[in-house]
Design a protein around this motif. Sequence first.
Motif, PDB file in Angstrom:
ATOM      1  N   SER A 289       0.820  -1.212   0.000  1.00 33.66           N
ATOM      2  CA  SER A 289       0.000   0.000   0.000  1.00 33.66           C
ATOM      3  C   SER A 289       0.856   1.263   0.000  1.00 33.66           C
ATOM      4  O   SER A 289       1.999   1.254   0.474  1.00 33.66           O
ATOM      5  CB  SER A 289      -0.938   0.013   1.211  1.00 33.66           C
ATOM      6  OG  SER A 289      -0.194   0.006   2.404  1.00 33.66           O
ATOM      7  N   VAL A 290       0.285   2.319  -0.530  1.00 38.24           N
ATOM      8  CA  VAL A 290       0.900   3.651  -0.659  1.00 38.24           C
ATOM      9  C   VAL A 290       2.364   3.574  -1.102  1.00 38.24           C
ATOM     10  O   VAL A 290       3.210   4.340  -0.643  1.00 38.24           O
ATOM     11  CB  VAL A 290       0.768   4.500   0.638  1.00 38.24           C
ATOM     12  CG1 VAL A 290      -0.680   4.800   0.914  1.00 38.24           C
ATOM     13  CG2 VAL A 290       1.389   3.822   1.855  1.00 38.24           C
ATOM     14  N   MET A 291       2.651   2.637  -1.994  1.00 39.32           N
ATOM     15  CA  MET A 291       3.951   2.534  -2.672  1.00 39.32           C
ATOM     16  C   MET A 291       5.123   2.270  -1.729  1.00 39.32           C
ATOM     17  O   MET A 291       6.277   2.488  -2.088  1.00 39.32           O
ATOM     18  CB  MET A 291       4.212   3.801  -3.487  1.00 39.32           C
ATOM     19  CG  MET A 291       3.212   4.049  -4.619  1.00 39.32           C
ATOM     20  SD  MET A 291       3.186   2.709  -5.825  1.00 39.32           S
ATOM     21  CE  MET A 291       4.746   2.994  -6.671  1.00 39.32           C
ATOM     22  N   GLN A 292       4.850   1.786  -0.511  1.00 36.45           N
ATOM     23  CA  GLN A 292       5.947   1.495   0.415  1.00 36.45           C
ATOM     24  C   GLN A 292       6.894   0.434  -0.151  1.00 36.45           C
ATOM     25  O   GLN A 292       8.115   0.541  -0.039  1.00 36.45           O
ATOM     26  CB  GLN A 292       5.386   0.979   1.748  1.00 36.45           C
ATOM     27  CG  GLN A 292       4.552   1.984   2.525  1.00 36.45           C
ATOM     28  CD  GLN A 292       3.986   1.355   3.785  1.00 36.45           C
ATOM     29  OE1 GLN A 292       4.713   0.969   4.688  1.00 36.45           O
ATOM     30  NE2 GLN A 292       2.679   1.208   3.839  1.00 36.45           N
ATOM     31  N   PHE A 293       6.317  -0.605  -0.744  1.00 36.69           N
ATOM     32  CA  PHE A 293       7.106  -1.737  -1.220  1.00 36.69           C
ATOM     33  C   PHE A 293       8.080  -1.345  -2.336  1.00 36.69           C
ATOM     34  O   PHE A 293       9.284  -1.596  -2.203  1.00 36.69           O
ATOM     35  CB  PHE A 293       6.150  -2.839  -1.686  1.00 36.69           C
ATOM     36  CG  PHE A 293       6.824  -4.089  -2.147  1.00 36.69           C
ATOM     37  CD1 PHE A 293       7.155  -5.090  -1.254  1.00 36.69           C
ATOM     38  CD2 PHE A 293       7.123  -4.290  -3.487  1.00 36.69           C
ATOM     39  CE1 PHE A 293       7.768  -6.252  -1.675  1.00 36.69           C
ATOM     40  CE2 PHE A 293       7.736  -5.445  -3.919  1.00 36.69           C
ATOM     41  CZ  PHE A 293       8.059  -6.426  -3.014  1.00 36.69           C
ATOM     42  N   PRO A 294       7.620  -0.745  -3.442  1.00 39.97           N
ATOM     43  CA  PRO A 294       8.577  -0.387  -4.498  1.00 39.97           C
ATOM     44  C   PRO A 294       9.623   0.623  -4.036  1.00 39.97           C
ATOM     45  O   PRO A 294      10.780   0.547  -4.450  1.00 39.97           O
ATOM     46  CB  PRO A 294       7.695   0.181  -5.617  1.00 39.97           C
ATOM     47  CG  PRO A 294       6.353   0.392  -5.043  1.00 39.97           C
ATOM     48  CD  PRO A 294       6.229  -0.476  -3.852  1.00 39.97           C
ATOM     49  N   ARG A 295       9.241   1.563  -3.164  1.00 40.62           N
ATOM     50  CA  ARG A 295      10.222   2.525  -2.651  1.00 40.62           C
ATOM     51  C   ARG A 295      11.307   1.822  -1.863  1.00 40.62           C
ATOM     52  O   ARG A 295      12.493   2.156  -1.963  1.00 40.62           O
ATOM     53  CB  ARG A 295       9.534   3.582  -1.777  1.00 40.62           C
ATOM     54  CG  ARG A 295       8.872   4.700  -2.564  1.00 40.62           C
ATOM     55  CD  ARG A 295       8.689   5.944  -1.682  1.00 40.62           C
ATOM     56  NE  ARG A 295       7.908   5.655  -0.492  1.00 40.62           N
ATOM     57  CZ  ARG A 295       6.587   5.781  -0.423  1.00 40.62           C
ATOM     58  NH1 ARG A 295       5.904   6.184  -1.471  1.00 40.62           N
ATOM     59  NH2 ARG A 295       5.944   5.512   0.704  1.00 40.62           N
ATOM     60  N   TYR A 296      10.907   0.830  -1.077  1.00 39.92           N
ATOM     61  CA  TYR A 296      11.872   0.076  -0.265  1.00 39.92           C
ATOM     62  C   TYR A 296      12.868  -0.664  -1.159  1.00 39.92           C
ATOM     63  O   TYR A 296      14.071  -0.677  -0.889  1.00 39.92           O
ATOM     64  CB  TYR A 296      11.124  -0.905   0.630  1.00 39.92           C
ATOM     65  CG  TYR A 296      12.009  -1.777   1.483  1.00 39.92           C
ATOM     66  CD1 TYR A 296      12.705  -1.248   2.576  1.00 39.92           C
ATOM     67  CD2 TYR A 296      12.149  -3.137   1.215  1.00 39.92           C
ATOM     68  CE1 TYR A 296      13.517  -2.044   3.369  1.00 39.92           C
ATOM     69  CE2 TYR A 296      12.962  -3.946   2.013  1.00 39.92           C
ATOM     70  CZ  TYR A 296      13.641  -3.393   3.079  1.00 39.92           C
ATOM     71  OH  TYR A 296      14.443  -4.183   3.865  1.00 39.92           O
ATOM     72  N   LEU A 297      12.378  -1.274  -2.225  1.00 44.87           N
ATOM     73  CA  LEU A 297      13.265  -1.982  -3.138  1.00 44.87           C
ATOM     74  C   LEU A 297      14.262  -1.033  -3.785  1.00 44.87           C
ATOM     75  O   LEU A 297      15.465  -1.301  -3.817  1.00 44.87           O
ATOM     76  CB  LEU A 297      12.449  -2.696  -4.220  1.00 44.87           C
ATOM     77  CG  LEU A 297      11.574  -3.872  -3.790  1.00 44.87           C
ATOM     78  CD1 LEU A 297      10.850  -4.447  -4.991  1.00 44.87           C
ATOM     79  CD2 LEU A 297      12.390  -4.950  -3.101  1.00 44.87           C
ATOM     80  N   VAL A 298      13.767   0.081  -4.295  1.00 42.92           N
ATOM     81  CA  VAL A 298      14.626   1.048  -4.975  1.00 42.92           C
ATOM     82  C   VAL A 298      15.669   1.622  -4.025  1.00 42.92           C
ATOM     83  O   VAL A 298      16.832   1.828  -4.399  1.00 42.92           O
ATOM     84  CB  VAL A 298      13.771   2.174  -5.601  1.00 42.92           C
ATOM     85  CG1 VAL A 298      14.660   3.314  -6.111  1.00 42.92           C
ATOM     86  CG2 VAL A 298      12.915   1.628  -6.738  1.00 42.92           C
ATOM     87  N   ASN A 299      15.273   1.874  -2.780  1.00 40.84           N
ATOM     88  CA  ASN A 299      16.195   2.449  -1.800  1.00 40.84           C
ATOM     89  C   ASN A 299      17.302   1.481  -1.378  1.00 40.84           C
ATOM     90  O   ASN A 299      18.277   1.885  -0.751  1.00 40.84           O
ATOM     91  CB  ASN A 299      15.433   2.923  -0.556  1.00 40.84           C
ATOM     92  CG  ASN A 299      14.590   4.142  -0.826  1.00 40.84           C
ATOM     93  OD1 ASN A 299      14.832   4.874  -1.783  1.00 40.84           O
ATOM     94  ND2 ASN A 299      13.586   4.368  -0.003  1.00 40.84           N
ATOM     95  N   ASN A 300      17.131   0.208  -1.721  1.00 36.03           N
ATOM     96  CA  ASN A 300      18.111  -0.788  -1.314  1.00 36.03           C
ATOM     97  C   ASN A 300      19.030  -1.240  -2.459  1.00 36.03           C
ATOM     98  O   ASN A 300      19.737  -2.246  -2.325  1.00 36.03           O
ATOM     99  CB  ASN A 300      17.413  -2.002  -0.699  1.00 36.03           C
ATOM    100  CG  ASN A 300      17.101  -1.812   0.770  1.00 36.03           C
ATOM    101  OD1 ASN A 300      17.933  -2.056   1.634  1.00 36.03           O
ATOM    102  ND2 ASN A 300      15.894  -1.334   1.043  1.00 36.03           N
ATOM    103  N   VAL A 301      19.015  -0.505  -3.545  1.00 37.65           N
ATOM    104  CA  VAL A 301      19.959  -0.768  -4.639  1.00 37.65           C
ATOM    105  C   VAL A 301      20.583   0.551  -5.076  1.00 37.65           C
ATOM    106  O   VAL A 301      19.978   1.616  -4.954  1.00 37.65           O
ATOM    107  CB  VAL A 301      19.265  -1.437  -5.848  1.00 37.65           C
ATOM    108  CG1 VAL A 301      18.798  -2.832  -5.499  1.00 37.65           C
ATOM    109  CG2 VAL A 301      18.098  -0.594  -6.360  1.00 37.65           C
ATOM    110  N   GLU A 302      21.804   0.493  -5.564  1.00 41.61           N
ATOM    111  CA  GLU A 302      22.462   1.697  -6.052  1.00 41.61           C
ATOM    112  C   GLU A 302      21.950   2.077  -7.427  1.00 41.61           C
ATOM    113  O   GLU A 302      21.921   3.251  -7.774  1.00 41.61           O
ATOM    114  CB  GLU A 302      23.981   1.472  -6.098  1.00 41.61           C
ATOM    115  CG  GLU A 302      24.608   1.302  -4.717  1.00 41.61           C
ATOM    116  CD  GLU A 302      26.113   1.151  -4.789  1.00 41.61           C
ATOM    117  OE1 GLU A 302      26.673   1.265  -5.909  1.00 41.61           O
ATOM    118  OE2 GLU A 302      26.735   0.919  -3.733  1.00 41.61           O
ATOM    119  N   ASN A 303      21.541   1.076  -8.174  1.00 38.12           N
ATOM    120  CA  ASN A 303      21.032   1.314  -9.530  1.00 38.12           C
ATOM    121  C   ASN A 303      19.840   0.385  -9.742  1.00 38.12           C
ATOM    122  O   ASN A 303      19.932  -0.819  -9.471  1.00 38.12           O
ATOM    123  CB  ASN A 303      22.136   1.010 -10.556  1.00 38.12           C
ATOM    124  CG  ASN A 303      21.742   1.441 -11.963  1.00 38.12           C
ATOM    125  OD1 ASN A 303      20.610   1.251 -12.386  1.00 38.12           O
ATOM    126  ND2 ASN A 303      22.706   2.003 -12.686  1.00 38.12           N
TER     127      ASN A 303
END
Length: 234
Positions: A195-209
């Motif tokens: 919900s509220v895009m928490q999941f995709p943000r978490y993934l993106v924040n855990n990779v450099e690219n």
Amino acid sequence: MQNEKSFEELLSEFKEQIKEWTNQYRETNLKFVYNQNLDRLENNEIKYILVGDNPGENELNQNKYFVGEAGLIAKWFFKSELNITSFEDEVLILNKTPIHSKTTNDLNDFYPEYLEVMMESQKYMANLIYKLQKILECRIIIVGSGGCRNSGFWDFQAQTNKNQKSLAFFYLEIKSLAQNDRDFAGKLFNFPHFSVMQFPRYLVNNVENVEELNENKIFEIGENYTNEILSSVL
């Protein structure tokens, strides 16, 4: 651990348990939701178990889990990142409790009056997930923290008032099962909610690219929360 019951028997028992709870608490404002999509599943087609928090308004109205905004993000994720062809047929969806509330935080309103069934239902779901995983031998993706994670720490101290970590009993049971079965622990992956895009943000924040974000990397990231849970101090 030898599993004495079949896939079909476990789901049938779950369906009957929902009916039993519904009848037991029919004079209260508690509502229990069964995921009707479970009735169509074939166990040889299931590739993942997905575990959300609890049924919200859309789930209550449709008797299915993950059918709102979070469901759309879940479908995108499984199809685009995990190469699932049919979200409805290849992902078995359960919740940490089948008790409905408008938001997960609203589960707190049921404490302390309904502490017994809150505890019972969460432990039941954790054990159901465990038994199904032993049959399916698939990975389990758990999303959401049920109010148990704050500022980078997991806290499962079970209170009995409206400050209750609403789904602490589920995590306590899952933790116990995982600590006694390392193979099961290796199949657990915990992420923020869809919900509220928490999941995709978490993934993106855990990779450099973002180009690094492949299936292996996703499950490597998913081990972070799981390791935190298993190493947490009660």
